[in-house]
Design an enzyme around this catalytic site. Structure first.
Site, PDB file in Angstrom:
ATOM      1  N   HIS A  84      42.402  45.410  39.208  1.00 34.59           N
ATOM      2  CA  HIS A  84      41.038  45.337  38.686  1.00 34.59           C
ATOM      3  C   HIS A  84      40.862  46.183  37.430  1.00 34.59           C
ATOM      4  O   HIS A  84      41.549  47.175  37.253  1.00 34.59           O
ATOM      5  CB  HIS A  84      40.036  45.879  39.721  1.00 34.59           C
ATOM      6  CG  HIS A  84      40.208  45.321  41.092  1.00 34.59           C
ATOM      7  ND1 HIS A  84      40.669  46.076  42.141  1.00 34.59           N
ATOM      8  CD2 HIS A  84      39.992  44.073  41.571  1.00 34.59           C
ATOM      9  CE1 HIS A  84      40.720  45.310  43.233  1.00 34.59           C
ATOM     10  NE2 HIS A  84      40.328  44.093  42.911  1.00 34.59           N
ATOM     11  N   HIS A  86      38.288  48.815  36.040  1.00 34.18           N
ATOM     12  CA  HIS A  86      37.278  49.711  36.604  1.00 34.18           C
ATOM     13  C   HIS A  86      36.377  50.265  35.511  1.00 34.18           C
ATOM     14  O   HIS A  86      36.710  50.214  34.333  1.00 34.18           O
ATOM     15  CB  HIS A  86      37.957  50.835  37.388  1.00 34.18           C
ATOM     16  CG  HIS A  86      38.420  50.396  38.756  1.00 34.18           C
ATOM     17  ND1 HIS A  86      37.932  50.952  39.911  1.00 34.18           N
ATOM     18  CD2 HIS A  86      39.311  49.443  39.135  1.00 34.18           C
ATOM     19  CE1 HIS A  86      38.505  50.367  40.965  1.00 34.18           C
ATOM     20  NE2 HIS A  86      39.351  49.451  40.509  1.00 34.18           N
ATOM     21  N   HIS A 102      34.643  48.952  40.371  1.00 29.71           N
ATOM     22  CA  HIS A 102      35.024  47.805  39.538  1.00 29.71           C
ATOM     23  C   HIS A 102      34.035  47.655  38.387  1.00 29.71           C
ATOM     24  O   HIS A 102      32.837  47.882  38.556  1.00 29.71           O
ATOM     25  CB  HIS A 102      35.002  46.506  40.345  1.00 29.71           C
ATOM     26  CG  HIS A 102      36.010  46.461  41.441  1.00 29.71           C
ATOM     27  ND1 HIS A 102      36.127  45.373  42.278  1.00 29.71           N
ATOM     28  CD2 HIS A 102      36.958  47.345  41.839  1.00 29.71           C
ATOM     29  CE1 HIS A 102      37.101  45.592  43.143  1.00 29.71           C
ATOM     30  NE2 HIS A 102      37.612  46.797  42.899  1.00 29.71           N
ATOM     31  N   HIS A 110      31.520  41.032  44.565  1.00 29.46           N
ATOM     32  CA  HIS A 110      32.964  40.988  44.367  1.00 29.46           C
ATOM     33  C   HIS A 110      33.509  39.595  44.706  1.00 29.46           C
ATOM     34  O   HIS A 110      32.987  38.914  45.585  1.00 29.46           O
ATOM     35  CB  HIS A 110      33.637  42.030  45.271  1.00 29.46           C
ATOM     36  CG  HIS A 110      35.122  41.988  45.241  1.00 29.46           C
ATOM     37  ND1 HIS A 110      35.851  42.315  44.130  1.00 29.46           N
ATOM     38  CD2 HIS A 110      36.030  41.642  46.184  1.00 29.46           C
ATOM     39  CE1 HIS A 110      37.144  42.175  44.388  1.00 29.46           C
ATOM     40  NE2 HIS A 110      37.276  41.763  45.642  1.00 29.46           N
ATOM     41  N   HIS A 119      32.873  40.291  39.964  1.00 35.42           N
ATOM     42  CA  HIS A 119      32.752  41.345  38.959  1.00 35.42           C
ATOM     43  C   HIS A 119      33.552  40.912  37.730  1.00 35.42           C
ATOM     44  O   HIS A 119      34.570  40.219  37.868  1.00 35.42           O
ATOM     45  CB  HIS A 119      33.351  42.652  39.466  1.00 35.42           C
ATOM     46  CG  HIS A 119      32.766  43.163  40.744  1.00 35.42           C
ATOM     47  ND1 HIS A 119      33.476  43.920  41.638  1.00 35.42           N
ATOM     48  CD2 HIS A 119      31.516  43.031  41.263  1.00 35.42           C
ATOM     49  CE1 HIS A 119      32.712  44.243  42.652  1.00 35.42           C
ATOM     50  NE2 HIS A 119      31.507  43.709  42.459  1.00 35.42           N
ATOM     51  N   ASP A 122      37.220  41.814  38.244  1.00 32.67           N
ATOM     52  CA  ASP A 122      37.981  41.280  39.377  1.00 32.67           C
ATOM     53  C   ASP A 122      39.113  40.376  38.892  1.00 32.67           C
ATOM     54  O   ASP A 122      38.892  39.219  38.531  1.00 32.67           O
ATOM     55  CB  ASP A 122      37.070  40.475  40.319  1.00 32.67           C
ATOM     56  CG  ASP A 122      36.121  41.354  41.118  1.00 32.67           C
ATOM     57  OD1 ASP A 122      36.370  42.570  41.222  1.00 32.67           O
ATOM     58  OD2 ASP A 122      35.133  40.817  41.649  1.00 32.67           O
ATOM     59  N   HIS A 159      45.956  48.687  43.249  1.00 35.50           N
ATOM     60  CA  HIS A 159      45.684  49.243  44.579  1.00 35.50           C
ATOM     61  C   HIS A 159      46.890  49.122  45.508  1.00 35.50           C
ATOM     62  O   HIS A 159      47.793  48.318  45.283  1.00 35.50           O
ATOM     63  CB  HIS A 159      44.486  48.525  45.207  1.00 35.50           C
ATOM     64  CG  HIS A 159      43.187  48.819  44.518  1.00 35.50           C
ATOM     65  ND1 HIS A 159      42.354  49.834  44.916  1.00 35.50           N
ATOM     66  CD2 HIS A 159      42.597  48.235  43.451  1.00 35.50           C
ATOM     67  CE1 HIS A 159      41.288  49.853  44.133  1.00 35.50           C
ATOM     68  NE2 HIS A 159      41.415  48.894  43.229  1.00 35.50           N
ATOM     69  N   ARG A 176      44.199  53.775  45.383  1.00 38.53           N
ATOM     70  CA  ARG A 176      44.574  53.472  43.993  1.00 38.53           C
ATOM     71  C   ARG A 176      45.945  54.077  43.730  1.00 38.53           C
ATOM     72  O   ARG A 176      46.119  55.289  43.853  1.00 38.53           O
ATOM     73  CB  ARG A 176      43.518  54.045  43.054  1.00 38.53           C
ATOM     74  CG  ARG A 176      42.138  53.471  43.378  1.00 38.53           C
ATOM     75  CD  ARG A 176      41.003  54.257  42.746  1.00 38.53           C
ATOM     76  NE  ARG A 176      39.720  53.735  43.230  1.00 38.53           N
ATOM     77  CZ  ARG A 176      38.605  53.717  42.510  1.00 38.53           C
ATOM     78  NH1 ARG A 176      38.588  54.194  41.278  1.00 38.53           N
ATOM     79  NH2 ARG A 176      37.497  53.229  43.028  1.00 38.53           N
TER      80      ARG A 176
END
Length: 193
Positions: A84, A86, A102, A110, A119, A122, A159, A176
């Protein structure tokens, strides 16, 4: 600033050319032969406890949308990892939480990269191969490289787990493991007419 951008782009090009496989056509992207109007990059560094992971992401404007190229090494073989953009360009926290949530400038739920409701940040998942290397190339139509919703100065997070593409607000992707700040990769000295 131009020198730093040049070094970043050159580092990405070296990293790409060192990759195994048949990605010669995409090495041209990294070397600047087919650069669009704007291009950004992020060098991904491991969060605490995830040493040995490394990677980068490049973003480039194209007529179809933003071309995203991601390359990560050192992952668990066969693993699937949420990926993603962020909201904050801050990777200073040992666990990467300083990057915030995000990137979601439109206040959406999401979703996956192909969802109508998602998002802006995403981007789905990265799939590692048997050697623990993940390579992704896609065109995204929600990311923006200019204007008020530009991703410049935001961050990229990888992630520990797969993004299920539906759990709110983050897809249940876990910790993360890699973080990188998105910087301008434009090395064209003539872009400011």
């Amino acid at each position: 600033m131009k020198l730093k951008s040049l070094i970043t782009a050159a580092s990405a090009a070296v990293f790409l050319s060192a990759c195994s496989g048949d990605h010669d056509a995409h090495n041209m992207h990294a070397e600047g032969e087919h650069i669009g109007e704007r291009s950004f990059s992020a060098i991904l560094n491991p969060t605490e406890g995830n040493e040995g992971l490394q990677g980068f992401v490049m973003f480039e404007d194209t007529p179809e949308g933003v071309f995203v190229l991601a390359h990560v090494e050192g992952l668990e073989p066969g693993g699937v990892h949420g990926f993603h953009v962020h909201e904050y360009g801050d990777c200073s926290a040992p666990d990467g939480t300083s990057a915030g949530g995000h990137f979601n400038p439109h206040g959406r739920d999401h979703g996956g990269p192909d969802s109508s409701e998602r998002h802006a940040g995403d981007l789905g998942n990265l799939q590692a191969d048997d050697a623990g290397m993940a390579h992704l190339e896609m065109i995204d139509t929600k990311l923006e490289l200019s204007g008020p919703n530009s991703i410049l100065g935001k961050s990229v997070i990888v992630h520990a787990q797969a993004d299920d593409l539906e759990s709110q607000p983050t897809g249940d992707a876990g910790a993360r493991i890699l973080c990188g700040v998105i910087a301008d990769a434009d090395v064209d000295e003539h872009h400011g007419h």
